[in-house]
Each structure stands twice: as structure tokens, then as C-alpha cells.
Design a protein around this motif. Structure first.
Motif, mmCIF file in Angstrom:
data_model
loop_
_atom_site.group_PDB
_atom_site.id
_atom_site.type_symbol
_atom_site.label_atom_id
_atom_site.label_comp_id
_atom_site.label_asym_id
_atom_site.label_seq_id
_atom_site.Cartn_x
_atom_site.Cartn_y
_atom_site.Cartn_z
ATOM 1 N N ASP A 1 23.543 33.072 33.403
ATOM 2 C CA ASP A 1 22.951 32.859 34.732
ATOM 3 C C ASP A 1 24.008 33.038 35.820
ATOM 4 O OD1 ASP A 1 20.376 32.345 33.819
ATOM 5 O OD2 ASP A 1 20.635 30.170 33.824
ATOM 6 N N VAL A 2 25.182 32.461 35.599
ATOM 7 C CA VAL A 2 26.267 32.576 36.581
ATOM 8 C C VAL A 2 26.664 34.039 36.751
ATOM 9 C CG1 VAL A 2 28.689 32.008 37.030
ATOM 10 C CG2 VAL A 2 27.114 30.219 36.249
ATOM 11 N N LEU A 3 26.863 34.732 35.641
ATOM 12 C CA LEU A 3 27.263 36.146 35.701
ATOM 13 C C LEU A 3 26.206 36.986 36.409
ATOM 14 C CD1 LEU A 3 29.103 38.533 34.933
ATOM 15 C CD2 LEU A 3 27.866 38.626 32.750
ATOM 16 N N LEU A 4 24.947 36.796 36.065
ATOM 17 C CA LEU A 4 23.887 37.622 36.650
ATOM 18 C C LEU A 4 23.756 37.392 38.156
ATOM 19 C CD1 LEU A 4 21.294 37.397 33.756
ATOM 20 C CD2 LEU A 4 22.699 39.381 34.397
ATOM 21 N N TYR A 5 23.836 36.140 38.585
ATOM 22 C CA TYR A 5 23.797 35.890 40.029
ATOM 23 C C TYR A 5 25.016 36.472 40.727
ATOM 24 C CZ TYR A 5 19.605 33.026 40.494
ATOM 25 O OH TYR A 5 18.301 32.591 40.553
ATOM 26 N N LEU A 6 26.180 36.396 40.091
ATOM 27 C CA LEU A 6 27.393 36.964 40.685
ATOM 28 C C LEU A 6 27.270 38.482 40.815
ATOM 29 C CD1 LEU A 6 30.242 36.395 41.736
ATOM 30 C CD2 LEU A 6 31.056 36.665 39.384
ATOM 31 N N VAL A 7 26.745 39.124 39.792
ATOM 32 C CA VAL A 7 26.547 40.582 39.830
ATOM 33 C C VAL A 7 25.544 40.942 40.926
ATOM 34 C CG1 VAL A 7 25.584 42.538 38.537
ATOM 35 C CG2 VAL A 7 27.237 41.007 37.441
ATOM 36 N N ARG A 8 24.470 40.192 41.015
ATOM 37 C CA ARG A 8 23.450 40.477 42.038
ATOM 38 C C ARG A 8 24.008 40.232 43.442
ATOM 39 N NH1 ARG A 8 19.276 43.613 43.382
ATOM 40 N NH2 ARG A 8 17.652 42.489 44.482
ATOM 41 N N LEU A 9 24.755 39.158 43.610
ATOM 42 C CA LEU A 9 25.365 38.863 44.907
ATOM 43 C C LEU A 9 26.321 39.973 45.319
ATOM 44 C CD1 LEU A 9 25.999 37.007 47.322
ATOM 45 C CD2 LEU A 9 27.624 35.798 45.828
ATOM 46 N N SER A 10 27.154 40.414 44.409
ATOM 47 C CA SER A 10 28.100 41.486 44.750
ATOM 48 C C SER A 10 27.353 42.758 45.125
ATOM 49 C CB SER A 10 29.087 41.733 43.608
ATOM 50 O OG SER A 10 28.439 42.266 42.481
ATOM 51 N N LEU B 1 32.035 45.055 41.999
ATOM 52 C CA LEU B 1 32.658 43.893 41.381
ATOM 53 C C LEU B 1 33.745 44.286 40.381
ATOM 54 C CD1 LEU B 1 32.637 40.816 41.321
ATOM 55 C CD2 LEU B 1 30.824 40.935 39.607
ATOM 56 N N GLY B 2 33.525 45.324 39.608
ATOM 57 C CA GLY B 2 34.532 45.768 38.654
ATOM 58 C C GLY B 2 35.818 46.193 39.338
ATOM 59 N N LYS B 3 35.691 47.016 40.364
ATOM 60 C CA LYS B 3 36.882 47.465 41.106
ATOM 61 C C LYS B 3 37.556 46.303 41.818
ATOM 62 C CE LYS B 3 35.502 52.248 41.826
ATOM 63 N NZ LYS B 3 35.059 53.253 42.795
ATOM 64 N N ALA B 4 36.761 45.410 42.379
ATOM 65 C CA ALA B 4 37.330 44.248 43.076
ATOM 66 C C ALA B 4 38.094 43.359 42.096
ATOM 67 C CB ALA B 4 36.225 43.452 43.772
ATOM 68 N N ALA B 5 37.562 43.188 40.884
ATOM 69 C CA ALA B 5 38.233 42.360 39.884
ATOM 70 C C ALA B 5 39.539 42.991 39.433
ATOM 71 C CB ALA B 5 37.308 42.120 38.695
ATOM 72 N N LEU B 6 39.537 44.304 39.231
ATOM 73 C CA LEU B 6 40.775 44.984 38.842
ATOM 74 C C LEU B 6 41.820 44.893 39.938
ATOM 75 C CD1 LEU B 6 39.402 48.151 37.012
ATOM 76 C CD2 LEU B 6 40.511 46.148 35.979
ATOM 77 N N GLU C 1 45.614 43.057 39.926
ATOM 78 C CA GLU C 1 46.860 43.663 40.418
ATOM 79 C C GLU C 1 47.553 42.740 41.419
ATOM 80 O OE1 GLU C 1 45.759 47.458 42.035
ATOM 81 O OE2 GLU C 1 45.393 48.335 40.063
ATOM 82 N N LEU C 2 46.779 42.165 42.335
ATOM 83 C CA LEU C 2 47.340 41.233 43.309
ATOM 84 C C LEU C 2 47.932 40.013 42.613
ATOM 85 C CD1 LEU C 2 44.596 41.376 46.086
ATOM 86 C CD2 LEU C 2 46.954 42.179 46.296
ATOM 87 N N ASN C 3 47.223 39.499 41.624
ATOM 88 C CA ASN C 3 47.716 38.331 40.892
ATOM 89 C C ASN C 3 48.981 38.650 40.103
ATOM 90 O OD1 ASN C 3 45.745 36.650 41.868
ATOM 91 N ND2 ASN C 3 44.454 36.791 40.055
ATOM 92 N N ALA C 4 49.091 39.882 39.592
ATOM 93 C CA ALA C 4 50.299 40.283 38.873
ATOM 94 C C ALA C 4 51.500 40.261 39.809
ATOM 95 C CB ALA C 4 50.127 41.668 38.253
ATOM 96 N N LEU C 5 51.292 40.630 41.064
ATOM 97 C CA LEU C 5 52.373 40.564 42.046
ATOM 98 C C LEU C 5 52.678 39.118 42.438
ATOM 99 C CD1 LEU C 5 51.379 43.493 44.416
ATOM 100 C CD2 LEU C 5 53.347 43.417 42.877
ATOM 101 N N LYS C 6 51.637 38.336 42.579
ATOM 102 C CA LYS C 6 51.783 36.952 43.009
ATOM 103 C C LYS C 6 52.411 36.085 41.918
ATOM 104 C CE LYS C 6 48.215 35.326 45.338
ATOM 105 N NZ LYS C 6 46.922 34.668 45.646
ATOM 106 N N TYR C 7 52.098 36.402 40.658
ATOM 107 C CA TYR C 7 52.567 35.612 39.528
ATOM 108 C C TYR C 7 53.279 36.517 38.523
ATOM 109 C CZ TYR C 7 49.078 32.523 41.542
ATOM 110 O OH TYR C 7 48.340 31.760 42.413
#
Length: 148
Positions: free
Chosen positions: A76-85, A92-97, A101-107
Motif C-alpha cells: 500500500d505504501v509503495l503503490l501510493y508513493l508511485v502514484r503520488l510521484s 521516482l526511479g531516477k530521483a531515487a538513483l 548519489e547525493l547520499n554517497a557524497l554526503k556519507y
């Protein structure tokens, strides 16, 4: 049938759009309404864990019925997140990737490895020079830092 086809964010996006279209739910799927529904589903997911304390990976002490219920709430959480995006025009896939990358720089691996504190690169003495790449308005690395 479930499990017989490859599941991608794009296939879920298309199925959710078709599901909503067939039921004439599109007028109700505003970003605000979808976000509120998503928050409600996260609440239902949280209830499953509410009084269990820490649980080990794989949930070995849980019964099949509990695991099935968990899978339904996670879905349910995933489906609503996909629909919202989708309704917000975000891939959503590109945003997550990009976020990975940002997190790899941050951490960075070495200063952060094995630490649960989540300290950013600016908190590590070996990375003090990286503080100029941080965009204070976004709480993360700047676009310029990603290009380097």
C-alpha cells in the motif's frame, strides 16, 4: 498474475494509472490527497511493529499470516508513493538513483563505515575541505559537487 512478470516502478506506475482510470478516481488523486493516503498507510504499517520491540532480520518469529499482512501494508505504501510521484511528474526511479548519489557524497564510505550516527562528510576531519560542496539550503551536496 503476481510474481510471474518483472516488476518495475514503470510497470507499477502504469498499472496504478489504469486502476484509477477504470474507477474514475483520477479527479480524487491530487498530490495532497495521495500524500494524506500515503501517510495513513505508513501509520497502518507502523501499527504492525508498534509493540514488538526490535525484530530480527527476516522476521523468523513471525507467522505467515503476519508476514502476508506486512507485505500488504508495505505494498500500500509503495503503490501510493508511485502514484503520488506520477501525479507530481517525478520519475521516482531516477530521483531515487540521484538521491543515492547525493547520499554517497554526503556519507563517504571510509569515515562513515560501521557508524550508525550518520554523520555527514562535513563532520569528519579528513573531509573538512568538502564543506564547500554542501548546499546549505538543501541540506545536502550541491549540483556542482555531483559534477565533480
Amino acid at each position: 498474475m503476481a510474481g510471474e512478470e518483472e516488476v518495475t516502478l514503470e510497470s507499477l506506475r502504469k498499472k496504478m494509472a489504469e486502476f484509477a482510470r477504470e474507477r474514475d478516481w483520477e479527479p480524487f488523486h491530487s498530490p495532497r490527497n495521495l500524500l494524506l493516503a500515503l501517510v495513513g498507510e505508513v501509520g497502518e504499517l507502523s501499527e504492525i511493529f508498534q509493540w514488538k520491540g526490535e525484530v530480527p532480520k527476516g522476521l523468523p518469529e513471525w507467522g505467515e499470516e503476519e508476514k502476508q499482512h506486512l507485505g500488504e501494508e508495505l505494498s500500500d505504501v509503495l503503490l501510493y508513493l508511485v502514484r503520488l510521484s506520477d501525479m507530481c511528474g517525478v520519475d521516482l526511479g531516477k530521483a531515487a538513483l540521484r538521491k543515492l548519489e547525493l547520499n554517497a557524497l554526503k556519507y563517504p564510505v571510509q569515515p562513515c563505515k560501521g557508524s550508525s550516527s550518520g554523520k555527514k562528510h562535513t563532520h569528519h576531519p579528513t573531509s573538512a575541505s568538502n564543506s564547500s560542496t554542501e548546499d546549505p539550503s538543501s541540506g545536502g551536496a550541491s549540483e556542482e559537487a555531483l559534477k565533480r
